[in-house]
Design an enzyme around this catalytic site. Structure first.
Site, PDB file in Angstrom:
ATOM      1  N   HIS A 108       0.467  -1.388  -1.407  1.00  0.00           N
ATOM      2  CA  HIS A 108      -0.517  -1.953  -0.490  1.00  0.00           C
ATOM      3  C   HIS A 108      -0.776  -3.420  -0.816  1.00  0.00           C
ATOM      4  CE1 HIS A 108      -4.504  -2.214   1.599  1.00  0.00           C
ATOM      5  NE2 HIS A 108      -3.756  -1.636   2.507  1.00  0.00           N
ATOM      6  N   HIS A 139      -1.699  -6.154   8.217  1.00  0.00           N
ATOM      7  CA  HIS A 139      -3.000  -5.933   8.860  1.00  0.00           C
ATOM      8  C   HIS A 139      -3.182  -6.917  10.006  1.00  0.00           C
ATOM      9  CE1 HIS A 139      -3.430  -4.305   4.809  1.00  0.00           C
ATOM     10  NE2 HIS A 139      -4.128  -3.369   5.418  1.00  0.00           N
ATOM     11  N   HIS A 148       0.733   2.029   7.787  1.00  0.00           N
ATOM     12  CA  HIS A 148      -0.061   2.951   6.961  1.00  0.00           C
ATOM     13  C   HIS A 148       0.366   4.406   7.158  1.00  0.00           C
ATOM     14  CE1 HIS A 148      -2.521  -0.739   6.738  1.00  0.00           C
ATOM     15  NE2 HIS A 148      -2.902  -0.282   5.561  1.00  0.00           N
ATOM     16  N   HIS A 162     -12.615   1.086  10.257  1.00  0.00           N
ATOM     17  CA  HIS A 162     -11.714   0.951   9.115  1.00  0.00           C
ATOM     18  C   HIS A 162     -12.223  -0.087   8.099  1.00  0.00           C
ATOM     19  CE1 HIS A 162      -8.476  -1.577   7.289  1.00  0.00           C
ATOM     20  NE2 HIS A 162      -8.257  -0.423   6.680  1.00  0.00           N
ATOM     21  N   HIS A 207     -14.039   0.359   4.018  1.00  0.00           N
ATOM     22  CA  HIS A 207     -13.519  -0.274   2.793  1.00  0.00           C
ATOM     23  C   HIS A 207     -14.643  -0.980   2.038  1.00  0.00           C
ATOM     24  CE1 HIS A 207      -9.118  -0.114   2.461  1.00  0.00           C
ATOM     25  NE2 HIS A 207      -9.079  -0.061   3.785  1.00  0.00           N
ATOM     26  N   PHE A 266      -8.138  -5.899  -0.420  1.00  0.00           N
ATOM     27  CA  PHE A 266      -6.872  -5.204  -0.220  1.00  0.00           C
ATOM     28  C   PHE A 266      -5.985  -5.081  -1.458  1.00  0.00           C
ATOM     29  CE2 PHE A 266      -6.921  -6.004   4.621  1.00  0.00           C
ATOM     30  CZ  PHE A 266      -7.530  -4.784   4.831  1.00  0.00           C
ATOM     31  N   HIS A 314      -7.459   6.420   4.868  1.00  0.00           N
ATOM     32  CA  HIS A 314      -6.390   6.085   5.812  1.00  0.00           C
ATOM     33  C   HIS A 314      -5.830   7.299   6.539  1.00  0.00           C
ATOM     34  CE1 HIS A 314      -5.772   1.857   6.344  1.00  0.00           C
ATOM     35  NE2 HIS A 314      -6.405   1.744   5.186  1.00  0.00           N
TER      36      HIS A 314
HETATM   37 CU1  C2O Z   1      -4.054  -1.574   4.423  1.00  0.00          CU
HETATM   38 CU2  C2O Z   1      -7.318   0.007   4.887  1.00  0.00          CU
HETATM   39  O1  C2O Z   1      -5.926  -1.167   4.572  1.00  0.00           O
END
Ligand code: C2O
Length: 583
Positions: A163, A184, A193, A313, A317, A334, A347
């Protein structure tokens, strides 16, 4: 409501079917499928501008196709420019000072990967519903993954690095040195993802010798799943991560709005459900609005995220990460996000939303653009082989041998409602005073707003609509989209701002009010190795047809749009605000 939920649940549990046998109306902006690319180098030589910030194909087509279709005799297919899998031999540490090296072990042998499902699909369960037997297996698998040698590409540390490398600028695009690859803020978000979790899940299954093992999904879109799932909170378990927000342990409810004060539990649930409705339905009525903007080889990264990537999303995070860490590690930035096992459950639910969105309406379909379908990535599989995958091979979960436990979808009726009665419905006196106030606000916005604008406090702007009083047929054909463009900031900063329509008194306006059009959210990520690329420039697009209908603004020529910074105040600029119609 039960009826609709039931319908969706049933649809979700039914076997794979083509997403949509037909296309019609306003959402069919995807172009016809084309054959895979060819002869790219011949085309590139025709372009004289520097590659950054340019969609190469638009440039080429804009040049009258003179080099493409002209002298060189190259057809339209030659212009296909899918993003190519990175060159691992050129991977570089990310970040400028601390220099995190998240490059994977190098292997020169690449296998083209096409998964052939055998046997029944792995069924991903909702994390808050799993039993002890499942939990024991899951904990064991992650423990074994953590115990693999650090240079094994299947080890937990290397899995987290995947990632980091794809998201924090460890790779340049193949053929475009200095142009960072980013998965992203574009149409690559969902497919990248999905594949990432596919391999992660298969490695875990292999480690415990269980071919049916499936990752859990964090069911944050349903009230019962809105706390951090308990299975991740035991400090003695392999699923634990110490770098999380101590205040956000169960029973705290996740807050998709990242507000400052926690409302009551029921109010938080209602706000979250309403954000789900907006991000999955009202503001997701075209493929680009939901999935993100096109990103092609040679194009600038961050063309714009889809509605669900933006929220919830992003907020999930940030909400999980530890605010006492310099960058909200682990989940809040990230490069470290996937070091927390909860990342994969987060995810899995994001992925479930892609699957679910296509079941909500026959017009919700994947892109058919060849550049998207042919985009490719590299991963290590459960046998530690380096494999190349293509987006076209992951369009349905069933194509990758998994599916989701059938759970209720509780937000299908949570459409926002106007705070105050819309003018047409009020008495004539209050309606005329409201109109006067509106005209005054629009006039002052016209006189004061100037771009680019550093957003350190609320700013209002008047925005002209391309068409007014659109017929139902028009509205069905084209979605009206509010575009906030030239959003510029340092990508290492957490940025959030909210957008309101026809409401300047925004203090009490919440996401379940129609006046709230949506939010922009940036999950921080580090500079890539190429420091010139530290700055992010991107665009926010919000579908507003529902909102205009709810607020009875469909006949107005101008809208009053108010932007309110919530996080990163004064640290970002806005280039402009306009309205476009999807076409
Ligand atoms: Cu690649 Cu939730 O991020």
């Amino acid at each position: 409501m039960a009826g609709i939920s039931q319908l969706i649940s049933t649809a979700l549990s039914s076997p794979a079917s083509p997403a949509c046998p037909f296309q019609r109306g306003r959402r069919s902006q995807a172009s016809a499928p084309r054959r895979p690319r060819a002869a790219r180098p011949a085309v590139i030589s025709c372009e004289s501008r520097p590659p950054e910030r340019v969609d190469r194909r638009e440039v080429l087509l804009g040049l009258g196709g003179m080099c493409a279709a002209g002298g060189l005799g190259i057809g339209r297919d030659a212009l296909a420019l899918p993003i190519q899998a990175p060159d691992l031999s050129k991977c570089q540490p990310t970040g400028t000072n601390s220099g995190t090296n998240c490059c994977p072990p190098y292997d020169a042998t690449i296998v083209d990967y096409k998964f052939t499902p055998t046997g029944p699909p792995r069924v991903r369960p909702a994390a808050h519903t799993v039993d002890e037997a499942y939990l024991a297996k899951y904990k064991k698998a992650v423990k074994l993954m953590r115990e693999l040698p650090p240079d094994d590409p299947r080890s937990f540390a290397q899995q987290a690095n995947v990632h980091c490398a794809y998201c924090d600028g460890a790779y340049d695009q193949v053929g475009f040195p200095g142009l960072e690859l980013q998965v992203h803020n574009s149409w690559l978000f969902f497919p990248f993802h999905r594949f990432y979790l596919h391999f992660h899940e298969r490695i875990l299954g292999k480690l415990i010798g269980d071919e049916s093992f499936a990752l859990p999904f964090w069911n944050w879109d349903a009230p019962a799943g809105m706390t951090l799932p308990k299975i991740y909170t035991d400090p003695r378990s392999s699923l634990y991560d110490p770098l999380r927000d101590a205040a956000h342990q169960p029973p705290a409810l996740v807050d998709f709005d990242l507000g400052d004060a926690a409302p009551t539990a029921q109010r938080q649930i209602d706000l979250n459900l309403s954000i789900m409705y907006r991000q999955m339905i009202s503001s997701a009525r075209t493929t680009k609005l939901f999935m993100g903007q096109p990103y092609r080889a040679g194009g600038n990264r961050n063309p714009g995220s889809g509605s669900l990537e933006t929220s919830p999303h992003g907020p999930v995070h940030v909400w999980v990460g530890d605010p006492k860490q310099p960058n909200g590690e682990n989940m809040g930035i990230f490069y470290s996000a996937a070091r927390d096992p909860i990342f994969y459950a987060h995810h899995a639910n994001v992925d479930r939303m892609w699957h679910l969105w296509k079941k909500l309406d026959p017009r919700n379909v994947d892109f058919t653009d060849g550049d998207w379908l042919e985009s490719s990535f590299l991963f290590y599989d459960e046998a530690a082989r380096l494999v190349r995958v293509k987006v076209k091979d992951c369009l349905e979960p069933e194509m990758l041998g998994f599916t989701y436990q059938n759970v209720e979808v509780p937000w299908l009726r949570n459409r926002a409602t106007p705070r105050s009665a819309p003018s047409a419905a009020s008495s004539s006196t209050s309606s005329s005073s409201k109109n006067q106030r509106r005209a005054k606000l629009l006039k002052s916005a016209r006189e004061t707003a100037s771009f680019p604008l550093t957003l350190s406090s609320a700013a209002s702007v008047s925005v002209k609509r391309p068409k007014v009083s659109r017929s139902p047929a028009d509205k069905d054909k084209e979605e009206e989209i509010l575009v906030v463009e030239g959003i510029e900031f340092n990508g290492e900063v957490c940025v959030k701002f909210d957008v309101y329509v026809d409401e300047t008194d925004t203090a009490d306006v919440k996401p379940d009010d129609s006046e709230f059009a949506g939010s922009f959210v940036n999950v921080p990520h580090r500079k890539g190795h190429n420091t010139k690329m530290a700055a992010v420039k991107t665009t926010l697009r919000l579908g507003i047809s529902d909102l205009l209908e709810d607020l009875k603004l469909e006949d107005e020529e101008e809208l009053l749009v108010t932007l309110v910074p919530r996080k990163g105040k004064g640290k970002f600029n806005i280039g402009g605000v306009r309205i476009e119609l999807s076409s």
